[in-house]
Every structure is written in C-alpha cells, then in structure tokens.
Design a protein around this motif. Structure first.
Motif, PDB file in Angstrom:
ATOM      1  N   ALA A 509       0.836  -1.199   0.000  1.00  0.00           N
ATOM      2  CA  ALA A 509       0.000   0.000   0.000  1.00  0.00           C
ATOM      3  C   ALA A 509       0.876   1.256   0.000  1.00  0.00           C
ATOM      4  CB  ALA A 509      -0.919  -0.006   1.211  1.00  0.00           C
ATOM      5  N   THR A 510       1.919   1.243   0.855  1.00  0.00           N
ATOM      6  CA  THR A 510       2.793   2.417   0.930  1.00  0.00           C
ATOM      7  C   THR A 510       3.541   2.591  -0.383  1.00  0.00           C
ATOM      8  OG1 THR A 510       3.277   1.422   3.033  1.00  0.00           O
ATOM      9  CG2 THR A 510       4.225   3.557   2.630  1.00  0.00           C
ATOM     10  N   THR A 511       4.030   1.459  -0.921  1.00  0.00           N
ATOM     11  CA  THR A 511       4.790   1.540  -2.163  1.00  0.00           C
ATOM     12  C   THR A 511       3.915   2.094  -3.274  1.00  0.00           C
ATOM     13  OG1 THR A 511       5.877  -0.432  -1.392  1.00  0.00           O
ATOM     14  CG2 THR A 511       6.366   0.243  -3.614  1.00  0.00           C
ATOM     15  N   ALA A 827      -3.093  -1.765  10.882  1.00  0.00           N
ATOM     16  CA  ALA A 827      -1.790  -1.129  10.638  1.00  0.00           C
ATOM     17  C   ALA A 827      -1.915  -0.052   9.577  1.00  0.00           C
ATOM     18  CB  ALA A 827      -0.773  -2.176  10.206  1.00  0.00           C
ATOM     19  N   ALA A 828      -2.734  -0.321   8.538  1.00  0.00           N
ATOM     20  CA  ALA A 828      -2.871   0.648   7.451  1.00  0.00           C
ATOM     21  C   ALA A 828      -3.535   1.924   7.956  1.00  0.00           C
ATOM     22  CB  ALA A 828      -3.680   0.045   6.313  1.00  0.00           C
ATOM     23  N   SER A 829      -4.551   1.769   8.810  1.00  0.00           N
ATOM     24  CA  SER A 829      -5.219   2.994   9.282  1.00  0.00           C
ATOM     25  C   SER A 829      -4.291   3.762  10.223  1.00  0.00           C
ATOM     26  CB  SER A 829      -6.539   2.659   9.970  1.00  0.00           C
ATOM     27  OG  SER A 829      -6.318   1.719  10.984  1.00  0.00           O
ATOM     28  N   LEU A 830      -3.435   3.005  10.945  1.00  0.00           N
ATOM     29  CA  LEU A 830      -2.463   3.650  11.828  1.00  0.00           C
ATOM     30  C   LEU A 830      -1.457   4.457  11.009  1.00  0.00           C
ATOM     31  CD1 LEU A 830      -2.210   2.485  15.007  1.00  0.00           C
ATOM     32  CD2 LEU A 830       0.135   2.328  14.228  1.00  0.00           C
ATOM     33  N   LEU A 831      -1.020   3.834   9.903  1.00  0.00           N
ATOM     34  CA  LEU A 831      -0.007   4.471   9.051  1.00  0.00           C
ATOM     35  C   LEU A 831      -0.575   5.686   8.336  1.00  0.00           C
ATOM     36  CD1 LEU A 831       2.084   1.886   7.080  1.00  0.00           C
ATOM     37  CD2 LEU A 831       2.852   3.714   8.549  1.00  0.00           C
ATOM     38  N   PRO A 836       0.951  11.065   4.431  1.00  0.00           N
ATOM     39  CA  PRO A 836      -0.120  11.825   3.799  1.00  0.00           C
ATOM     40  C   PRO A 836      -0.584  11.159   2.514  1.00  0.00           C
ATOM     41  CG  PRO A 836       1.984  12.982   3.632  1.00  0.00           C
ATOM     42  CD  PRO A 836       2.231  11.782   4.460  1.00  0.00           C
ATOM     43  N   ARG A 837      -1.849  11.238   2.263  1.00  0.00           N
ATOM     44  CA  ARG A 837      -2.477  10.729   1.038  1.00  0.00           C
ATOM     45  C   ARG A 837      -2.167   9.252   0.797  1.00  0.00           C
ATOM     46  NH1 ARG A 837      -1.260  14.672  -3.672  1.00  0.00           N
ATOM     47  NH2 ARG A 837       0.541  15.465  -2.552  1.00  0.00           N
ATOM     48  N   MET A 838      -2.206   8.496   1.881  1.00  0.00           N
ATOM     49  CA  MET A 838      -1.926   7.057   1.786  1.00  0.00           C
ATOM     50  C   MET A 838      -3.127   6.344   1.147  1.00  0.00           C
ATOM     51  SD  MET A 838      -0.143   4.458   3.698  1.00  0.00           S
ATOM     52  CE  MET A 838      -0.477   2.722   3.780  1.00  0.00           C
ATOM     53  N   ASP A 839      -2.834   5.391   0.282  1.00  0.00           N
ATOM     54  CA  ASP A 839      -3.912   4.617  -0.338  1.00  0.00           C
ATOM     55  C   ASP A 839      -4.529   3.664   0.677  1.00  0.00           C
ATOM     56  OD1 ASP A 839      -3.350   5.845  -2.628  1.00  0.00           O
ATOM     57  OD2 ASP A 839      -2.255   4.189  -3.560  1.00  0.00           O
ATOM     58  N   ALA A 840      -5.821   3.362   0.488  1.00  0.00           N
ATOM     59  CA  ALA A 840      -6.461   2.384   1.367  1.00  0.00           C
ATOM     60  C   ALA A 840      -5.956   0.990   0.987  1.00  0.00           C
ATOM     61  CB  ALA A 840      -7.967   2.466   1.200  1.00  0.00           C
ATOM     62  N   VAL A 841      -6.102   0.054   1.934  1.00  0.00           N
ATOM     63  CA  VAL A 841      -5.661  -1.314   1.666  1.00  0.00           C
ATOM     64  C   VAL A 841      -6.567  -1.916   0.593  1.00  0.00           C
ATOM     65  CG1 VAL A 841      -5.544  -3.611   2.624  1.00  0.00           C
ATOM     66  CG2 VAL A 841      -4.697  -1.673   3.930  1.00  0.00           C
ATOM     67  N   ALA A 842      -5.943  -2.428  -0.463  1.00  0.00           N
ATOM     68  CA  ALA A 842      -6.732  -3.022  -1.540  1.00  0.00           C
ATOM     69  C   ALA A 842      -6.919  -4.503  -1.233  1.00  0.00           C
ATOM     70  CB  ALA A 842      -6.006  -2.819  -2.861  1.00  0.00           C
ATOM     71  N   TRP A 843      -8.194  -4.911  -1.132  1.00  0.00           N
ATOM     72  CA  TRP A 843      -8.462  -6.316  -0.769  1.00  0.00           C
ATOM     73  C   TRP A 843      -7.959  -7.311  -1.814  1.00  0.00           C
ATOM     74  CZ3 TRP A 843      -9.176  -7.254   4.053  1.00  0.00           C
ATOM     75  CH2 TRP A 843      -9.763  -6.281   4.864  1.00  0.00           C
ATOM     76  N   PRO A 844      -8.144  -7.027  -3.122  1.00  0.00           N
ATOM     77  CA  PRO A 844      -7.627  -8.016  -4.092  1.00  0.00           C
ATOM     78  C   PRO A 844      -6.123  -8.218  -3.942  1.00  0.00           C
ATOM     79  CG  PRO A 844      -8.948  -6.319  -5.191  1.00  0.00           C
ATOM     80  CD  PRO A 844      -8.803  -5.902  -3.772  1.00  0.00           C
ATOM     81  N   MET A 845      -5.424  -7.107  -3.645  1.00  0.00           N
ATOM     82  CA  MET A 845      -3.980  -7.209  -3.468  1.00  0.00           C
ATOM     83  C   MET A 845      -3.671  -8.090  -2.263  1.00  0.00           C
ATOM     84  SD  MET A 845      -1.314  -6.481  -4.864  1.00  0.00           S
ATOM     85  CE  MET A 845      -0.951  -5.078  -5.859  1.00  0.00           C
ATOM     86  N   MET A 846      -4.461  -7.894  -1.194  1.00  0.00           N
ATOM     87  CA  MET A 846      -4.209  -8.682   0.013  1.00  0.00           C
ATOM     88  C   MET A 846      -4.473 -10.158  -0.268  1.00  0.00           C
ATOM     89  SD  MET A 846      -5.796  -8.430   3.748  1.00  0.00           S
ATOM     90  CE  MET A 846      -5.597  -6.748   4.174  1.00  0.00           C
TER      91      MET A 846
END
Lengths: 879, 111
Positions: A509-511, A827-831, A836-846
């Motif tokens: 997600a960060t990448t 962890a994603a919501s914490l990050l 700034p402007r972090m993407d939400a966790v993509a379920w298909p990716m997970m």
C-alpha cells in the motif's frame, strides 16, 4: 627471550591482579612464580607456532586460579572457590555450546544469520530514530525551546522584531526571530557565498549558548552600530579567518558593507541549518533573498509549563485584539518536534517496517530454538533424572543462548556500523541531519541491549519451559512431544504468517502511494539545464535600473557562450529554499466578497527565455517577449491554477486584466498561462499558485537565478559561466551551480529510496517467513517420525499421511492469514495518520499476498512431509 | 581426598618429579605429563597435585631463581623426598604382586 615471545603486558597485569586476589593472605606462595609459568607456557607455545595463544593462556590462568593457593583440605570452604567453580562451569558450558553450533551447522547458520540481521537492522534504525527524533538538540535545556507559529511582529527603528508585548511576557526567558538566507562576503582571494541568518538579539538569549570568543549582540549594540554587526561560526572563523584570536578587531565586508565581528560561536553551533553568519534583523534586507518570513523562537522560563506559556500567549493575542487578522493566533510547538516533523513519517514508517521484520525474525529464531530444545528434551530429562538441578540446566540454556547472542551481536554490530555509514552517506539527500549519524557509545549500548534481550528471550524462555516438568513425570511420559509444545510452535507459525501478511500488505500500500506520488509531473524539464544564482548587493545595485541592466548584460554574455541553447532568468528556480513573496491578486470590477478567502499567489519574475529554457509549457497565449520592457504596457503570465482561482468559470484569461500588489494594487494584462510548476516538490499540499511578471518590468529583489539550457554537458559550462559573470562584475560570486535534473531527481529521491527499502523489507520478510515455516514444520514433522512410521507400518496410505501433514500446515497458514488480514487493516489505518495521502488497503492485493503465503506454506510443508512419509517404518521405529 | 594413599594422577606427577630430578617445577612437569600420557593436563591441576604431595611429605619445594624464558620470574622447584621414593616403590610392589597373581590364575584356568 625476545619481546615478541612474552605475553602481552595487559595479560600479565590482569593475571597478576587475579592471582593476588586469589592468593589473598597466602602471598608467601608468590603470584610471581605462577606469572613465570604463564610466561614460559606462552613462549613455548609461541615457539611451536600455536595460533590460539590468548585462548590457551586464558585457560592456563583459569586452571591456576581454580587450583592454586588453597590448602587441599580447605578447598571446599574457600570463599573464592564457589565463584571460581561457577566461572569454570560456565566455561565448560560455553565450550559445549560452541561444539553444538559446529555440530549443527545449518541450524546454527540459520539462527545466527537471522539474529545478526535482526540486531543489525534494529540497531541501525533505533540509532537513526534516536539521533534524529529523540536526541536533545545541542542547546542547554533544549526541551524548553519552542517555535511560535503565527507570531506578531514589530517594526520599530527600521528593524523587524517579535512584538514587544510578546517579548515582555513573563513566561518567556527570551524571544527572538530568525530567517535563513545567504550573503556575499568579499575581501578574501575569491568572493565567498556564506549561509547567513538574520537573527534578532532575542535569538541568542533564547538559545542560551555562550559564545566561544566575544558575546552575541544585544539590542544596545545593534542600535549603537546601526546593525553593522555580525556573529560568525567556528567553521567560518577557522576556514576564512585562519582562527585569528584577535578576530573581534576585524571587519567583514558583507554585501559590500563593512560589518564588525561581535562573536565567534562555539564549535558545532550552526543553528538553523548550516548557518555561518548571524546578522541583526535590520542589517541587510537582502540576506534572505526573495522573501522574508522569519521564524520566532522562544525559551520558556523554568517552572512555567508549556500550557501556561500558551495561555499567556493567547491572553496577549486577545488583548492585542487583531480583528483584521484572518489566520489563527500564535501557537507554540516544541523546537525539536518542529525540526523533525518532515522526517518523522519516513522514519516511523521505516521503524514500523523494521519492527515487523524483527518480529518475524524473532519468531523465526524462537521457533527454531524451541524446536531444538524440544528435540533435546530427552537429554534434559535424563540429566535431571541423574541429579542435575533445574538451575544448572537453565544456566546452560542461558549460556547457550548467550553464546549465540554474542556471536550474532558482534556480527550484527559490525553490520550495523556499515548500515549506519551507508545511511549517513546515502541518506543525506532525503533526511536532514542524516550526515550526523555516526557510530558512538550510545549506538553500541543499543546493540548490546538488543543482543542481551534476544539472548534472554531465546535462552531463558525455552529453558524455563523445558525444565518445568518434574523429572520423574517427564520420564514416565516419555520424551514425546507434549501438547503444550505443539501449541507454542503452532502459535509461532500462525504469528509468523500474520506478521508476513501485515508487512506485505502495508508495504504494498505504501509503495503504491509512493509510486503514485513519484510519477507526479513536475511540469518542468531539467534535462541539460544548469542553474546558478547571483546576489546583487543593494549597496552597488541601488534601484531597479542597475539590476535590470545587469540581468540584460548577463543574459547577453551567457547566450553568447558556445553550447548554450537558451538562457532565462528568474527570482527563484524550482528547489530553492527561499520562501518566495506572496502577492495579493484580484480581478478589476470583481470585488471580493467579505467571507471569501483572500487570493494569494507566489510572485515570480521571469525573462522571455525562462519558460523555454526550463521546458515549462505555455498552455495558452504567449511567453514574455523582448517588447515587454519597462515603460511598455504591464503584462503578466499565470499558472493554470492561478487562472482557475481568479476565473473559476474556466474562461480564457488571455487579454483580461489582473490586479496584483503588496499593498497598493496595480493592473496588468494576462498574456499567457503556463503549467503548474512544482517549486518545492510534490509533497507540498495544495496547487502551486504562481504569478509571473517580466523581469524588465519588475526586477528581482537581490537574488537572480539563471537557467541555461545547454547542448552538451551542463557542468562543463561552469568555468565559462563564472568568467562571463566576472566580466560584468568581478565582485559577484556565482553560487549554487546545480543541474536542474538533479533537483527534479531530488524531489523524488525520498520516495524512490523508500520504495526500494520497503520493497526490500517485504521480500526479506517473505523469505524469513518461508524459512521459519519450513524450519518449524520440518522439526515438528521430524518429531512425529515414529508416529508416522507406526501408521505406515500399520498400513496407512503414505499419500494420506502426507496430505494430513500438509493440511495441518495449511490450516495454520489460514489462521495466520485471517489474523494478518485484520492486523493489516489496523496497521494501514495507523499508518495513514503519518503518511499523507496514503492509499487504502486493496483487498484483491491482500488476497494475492495471502495466495503467495499459502503457496510458500505448501512448499515449506510438502518437502518435510514427503521425506517423513517416504521413511522406512523399520528405521522410524528403531530410531 | 585420598588420605595418605597415592591417587593415580598423583603417582604420575610424583614419577615425573623423580624423573626430572633438579628440573622439576610446574611447567616441565605439565609438559612431560601431557606428552607421555596424551592427556590434556592443565597447569593448575599439576600444582594442585604437587600441593597435595607436599602435604603428604612425598615432595619438598624451594624457591629457585628464574630464567629468561620465564621473564626472570622465580620458580618453585620440587624434589622427591625419601618418603616419596618409598611410596613409589611400594606402589610398584603392590602392582607387581597383583599382576603376578593374575598371571598365575590365567595359567591355571587355561590348564
């Protein structure tokens, strides 16, 4: 005997001390004779070519300490004996542990490599975080230093200062303002460009750092000398003034005016940034180049809390009553927090990733050691049954883990030194202060702490667990795998899978976020463009006419150089640190509604060739031309977002009038619209509002930046460029020669590096998780060999046995994935709070990651399962 | 503790001291024992055994000047006492008697 054959002096000194301590009152026996023995043995071995002299010497000393001095009958009662015997046992345990390591090379290598990596990375990152975020700034009581945002200023005596009322607040011990910039210093062999900071006298009171020579200026000094004062840094003093002790009698020619040197600051003091000179606030309006937006620093008095100081400031603000001010009132922030606010997200992100990698690594090692302990459980049970105390066994395991920790700790520390050195070299561009990260005792303490913790964790925990069962009980139950063991190990597998999934998801997600930001169009093309700065001192370039003349001459000279395709000049190039000047904009005949926000843009002047040289696209209309001179009708060019701000209905602004000004408004005709250029990099929020005027109609204030589009290597032009400027005015230093392509790369460097680092971590975790899963499953299955053998002997289908084992592994992996999915979300919501402007966790990716982990689990369990089911039942039963 | 009896290691040390004659001190004793018995003998163990032998009156010691090899440090030289010689001889006698008896029994069993 030649000197080379004797033991080292320190060895003899240590031996002498220990022997004397050991012999106590029985000095008649003489420590000297034993020292003679040690020397003789050493020399003999040395002559025989022994390569473990120190090791053997230490063994001799140990044996002497254990055996000599005490009367044979009194040995057991000797006060020292218990301690020495303990040391002796420890020595034996250590040797046993190293023998075990040698006997199980694969296992040891896996454990040691994992531990080494863990210690190295964690030490490196903890040290960086410590150095950059937590280490107090090098000022006395630095925690009492604050920055005041939205401060109030006073302009008495032609000097800018923090408002008098604020300075006099009883909660502050000192309030001062400062702004970074640069000045020309001449009088040396070549003119020098020095980083200079405008600082009011309160700046030094607030920082409370005494000068090395002289004293910082006061308000009285400032008034008495009409601001012609300067405080210099230790570095500047040594570099340019040869460390002259009588420096206070000298004068410095700054921007062609003489300045009296008031003080030399102590070594290492360069706040803010890399300041070399500090000048009073009225000293030279050009110090800060284009803009002047000073920071206000204050020291809170001892005994006053942060909240009390803020309350006092609020009261002051209310009393002052500034109804026309549209922003909020003055706000305090800790100096350290403010300075590190930009670095914090990156570092915290790194720290979190490292933490997760470490977690996986530790569970890995814990799993491996636990499995090993379980395998050796029979040995421990036997030893307990034969009378070994629980303490003795735990001691052995602690020493065993200690040996691992010492080896891994030493390797890890060495590696972390490399990591830190690499960090301080490569991190310089993207982490301010990274260059200061080096190796010191604090870092070594951290390394020691991490190693000790891992030793305790991996040594004592299994030790306590394995010896908890009474020996008789254990013997009766045989030495098979207990239910508790299985639970622990299964828990480790689940934990590892969960950690791996969290790390993979978060890093992807960060990448993705970083990649999105890294692909941002900067709207300028820096390829083949050389940037350079010149500051025109007002002493010689008084008024707009001489400055315009200089720019014209310089452009002509530079354009004539071979290899130059086009030349442009402006007040501020992308990547410059100056603050820029804000200009109020308006449209004639469109009065602003009372509740509408004011319309501001960054004011930039440009020459006709600027847009072409920098590759900035003119979207509509035309760029400036040679006809846009002083005296011709005023014209302006807007950036796309400025045009949108003024005419939200989307109509073309070409030919329309725009009002601009720093107080009084003047109209100009819009002749063109250009793309939104990123002046400070893509992470600055909001759209870049730019308002361009021709340099001929609005000469830049002090600083002029040139951009040369070249056909060859831009840096090779440097000497010719310097000569061209010197031909016009030999006293002007050309500084900040830079490749604009580097500036564009610099904007994106942090992200690119972070992508690489995070991607590396994700891969490392996946590998570690795979290794860990394989290791633990292999050990679990190996322990079940007898059970599997019996089942196969009784006619069980080997395929079914194999499927059963793989099934268990997959069930564990699935449990881990479910926990990891929930953890990733958290962890994603914490990050998101930090990035700034972090993407939400993509379920298909997970889901894809979960698939990868399942495949790895399958592979990790298939190999040992195959091996176990293929085993000959006879051999399995016999073992 | 082995009382007045000679332990196996003590006997070996005593024999070495007797063989080394005037050169008997810690280091040579340890080196001879290590070489001839192929055992890992520590210097401390040698001194412990020598101390026990001295208590039993089987050896006596005196301080002797050091050599260059020892960095000039003095050394404690040991010499076997008549009682020591006697103890070794009686151990030898006991061994011989027992060996002869064993050989005699073997011959009888074979015949």
């Amino acid at each position: 005997m030649t000197p080379g054959q004797t033991p080292p002096r320190w060895f003899l000194a240590v031996s002498r001390t220990l022997l004397r301590w050991r012999l106590g009152r029985r000095q008649d026996a003489g420590a000297e004779q034993y020292l003679g023995d040690l020397s003789e043995l050493w020399a003999g071995r040395r002559a025989a070519g022994c390569r473990t002299l120190l090791f053997r010497g230490a063994r001799d000393l140990m044996s002497l300490l254990l055996h000599v001095g005490a009367e044979p009958s009194a040995i057991q009662q000797d006060a020292h004996w218990g301690f020495l015997a303990g040391v002796h046992t420890m020595w034996h345990d250590m040797r046993y542990s190293f023998r075990l390591m040698r006997r199980q090379p694969v296992f040891s290598a896996m454990t040691l490599v994992t531990l080494t990596l863990g210690i190295a990375v964690s030490t490196g990152i903890f040290t960086s975080v410590d150095r950059l975020l937590w280490r107090p700034l090098p000022f006395p009581a630095a925690d009492r230093l604050v920055l005041v945002a939205n401060p109030a200023y006073s302009f008495g005596d032609n000097r800018m200062n923090p408002a008098r009322g604020m300075i006099e607040l009883p909660v502050f011990a000192g309030v001062g303002l400062y702004a970074e910039g640069g000045v020309n210093v001449d009088g040396f062999a070549n003119p020098v460009r020095a980083t200079a900071t405008v600082a009011s006298p309160g700046f030094f009171t607030a920082l409370a750092v005494p000068a090395h020579i002289g004293r910082p200026y006061t308000v009285e000094d400032d008034v008495a000398t009409a601001n012609a004062l300067v405080v210099i840094s230790d570095g500047f003093w040594r570099r340019y003034l040869g460390g002259d002790p009588n420096v206070l009698e000298r004068r410095l020619s700054i921007n062609r005016r003489p300045f009296r040197i008031m003080a030399v600051m102590p070594e290492g003091f360069s706040f803010p940034g890399t300041t070399e000179l500090w000048l009073p606030s009225g000293a030279d309006l050009q110090v800060t180049g284009q803009g002047f937006a000073p920071m206000v620093i204050a020291r809170i008095k001892t005994g006053v809390t942060f909240d009390q100081a803020q309350a006092a400031l609020d009261a002051f603000d209310l009393e002052r009553g500034a109804p026309e001010r549209e922003d909020q009132g003055p706000r305090l922030t800790g100096l350290q927090d403010s300075l590190t606010s930009q670095v914090r997200p990156t570092l915290l992100l790194l720290a979190i990733s490292v933490g997760l990698v470490l977690l996986v690594a530790t569970t890995n090692v814990a799993g491996l050691l636990l499995a090993r302990v379980a395998r050796r459980q029979s040995e421990f049970v036997l030893r307990r049954a034969l009378g070994a105390s629980r303490r003795r066994l735990i001691q052995f395991m602690a020493i065993d883990a200690g040996c691992h920790a010492v080896v891994a700790g030493a390797a890890g520390t060495a590696l972390s030194v490399l990591v830190l050195q690499a960090f301080s070299v490569f991190g310089r561009q993207w982490l301010p202060g990274a260059a200061a990260i080096g190796v010191d005792s604090r870092m070594l303490w951290i390394a020691l702490g991490v190693s000790a913790c891992s030793a305790l964790l991996f040594g004592l925990a299994p030790g306590l667990a394995v010896t908890a069962r009474p020996a008789a009980h254990a013997l009766r139950g045989g030495v098979t795998d207990g239910r508790g063991w299985r639970w622990t190990r299964h828990g480790l597998v689940v934990g590892q899978v969960a950690c791996a999934l969290i790390l993979l998801t978060v890093t992807t997600a960060t990448t993705a976020t970083m990649r999105r930001l890294a692909s941002v169009d900067l709207a300028f093309d820096g390829r083949g463009v050389l940037g350079l700065d010149v500051t025109l001192p007002t002493a010689t370039y008084e008024g707009p006419q001489p400055a315009s003349l200089f720019v014209d001459q310089a452009l002509a000279q530079l354009r004539a150089l071979p290899g130059v395709a086009s030349v442009g000049a402006t007040g501020m190039l992308p990547g410059d640190v100056s603050t820029g000047i804000g200009v109020t904009l308006g449209v004639p005949g469109q009065p602003r509604a009372d509740d509408a926000p004011p319309r501001f843009a960054t004011f930039l002047s440009a020459t006709p060739g600027y847009f072409a040289s920098m590759g900035i696209e003119v979207v509509e209309g035309r760029p400036f031309t040679e006809h846009d001179r002083r005296g011709s009708p005023p014209v302006a060019i807007l950036s796309e977002s400025t045009a949108r701000l003024l005419w939200p209905d989307g109509r073309s602004p070409i030919g329309l009038q725009v009002e601009s000004g720093f107080g009084t408004m003047a109209s100009a005709e819009v002749v063109g619209v250009v793309r939104n250029v990123s002046l400070r990099g893509p992470e600055v929020p909001g759209r870049p509002m730019h308002f361009y005027r021709p340099i001929a109609q609005h000469p830049p204030f002090g600083n002029v930046s040139f951009a040369l589009k070249t056909t060859g290597d831009p840096l090779a032009m440097a000497p010719a460029v310097r000569a061209a400027i010197a031909a016009i005015d030999p006293t002007l230093p050309v500084y900040n020669l830079r490749l604009m392509a580097d500036i564009a790369d610099g904007f994106l460097a942090t992200r690119r590096l972070a992508i690489v680092v995070l991607g590396g971590f994700a891969l490392l975790t996946l590998v570690l998780a795979g290794v860990g899963l394989y290791g633990v499953l292999a050990q679990v299955i190996e322990q079940q060999t007898r059970e599997i053998g019996i089942r196969v002997a009784l006619g069980a289908d080997p395929h079914r046995v194999r499927r059963g084992i793989v099934g268990v592994a997959l069930r564990l992996a699935m449990t881990g994935i479910v926990i990891g999915a929930a953890g990733s979300k958290m962890a994603a919501s914490l990050l998101a709070a930090y990035v700034p402007r972090m993407d939400a966790v993509a379920w298909p990716m997970m889901a894809a990651h979960a698939g990868v982990i399942l495949v790895i689990s399958l592979a990790a369990s298939w190999v040992p399962a195959r091996r176990a089911s293929a085993i000959d039942p006879i051999i399995a039963l016999r073992d | 503790m082995k009382g007045d009896h000679l332990g196996e290691f003590e006997e070996l040390v005593l024999l070495t001291v007797r063989g080394l004659d005037a050169d008997a001190y810690g280091v040579p004793v340890q080196q001879v024992l290590a070489r001839d018995t192929s055992r890992d003998v520590s210097i401390g163990a040698v001194y412990a055994a020598l101390a026990r032998l001295e208590t039993k009156g089987l050896v006596r010691s005196r301080m002797a000047p050091g050599t260059a090899m020892r960095g000039g440090q003095s050394r404690r030289a040991f010499a076997i006492t008549p009682a020591g010689v006697q103890a070794l001889d009686s151990m030898q006698q006991v061994r011989l008697r027992l060996r002869r008896a064993a050989a005699y029994r073997e011959v009888r069993l074979r015949s």
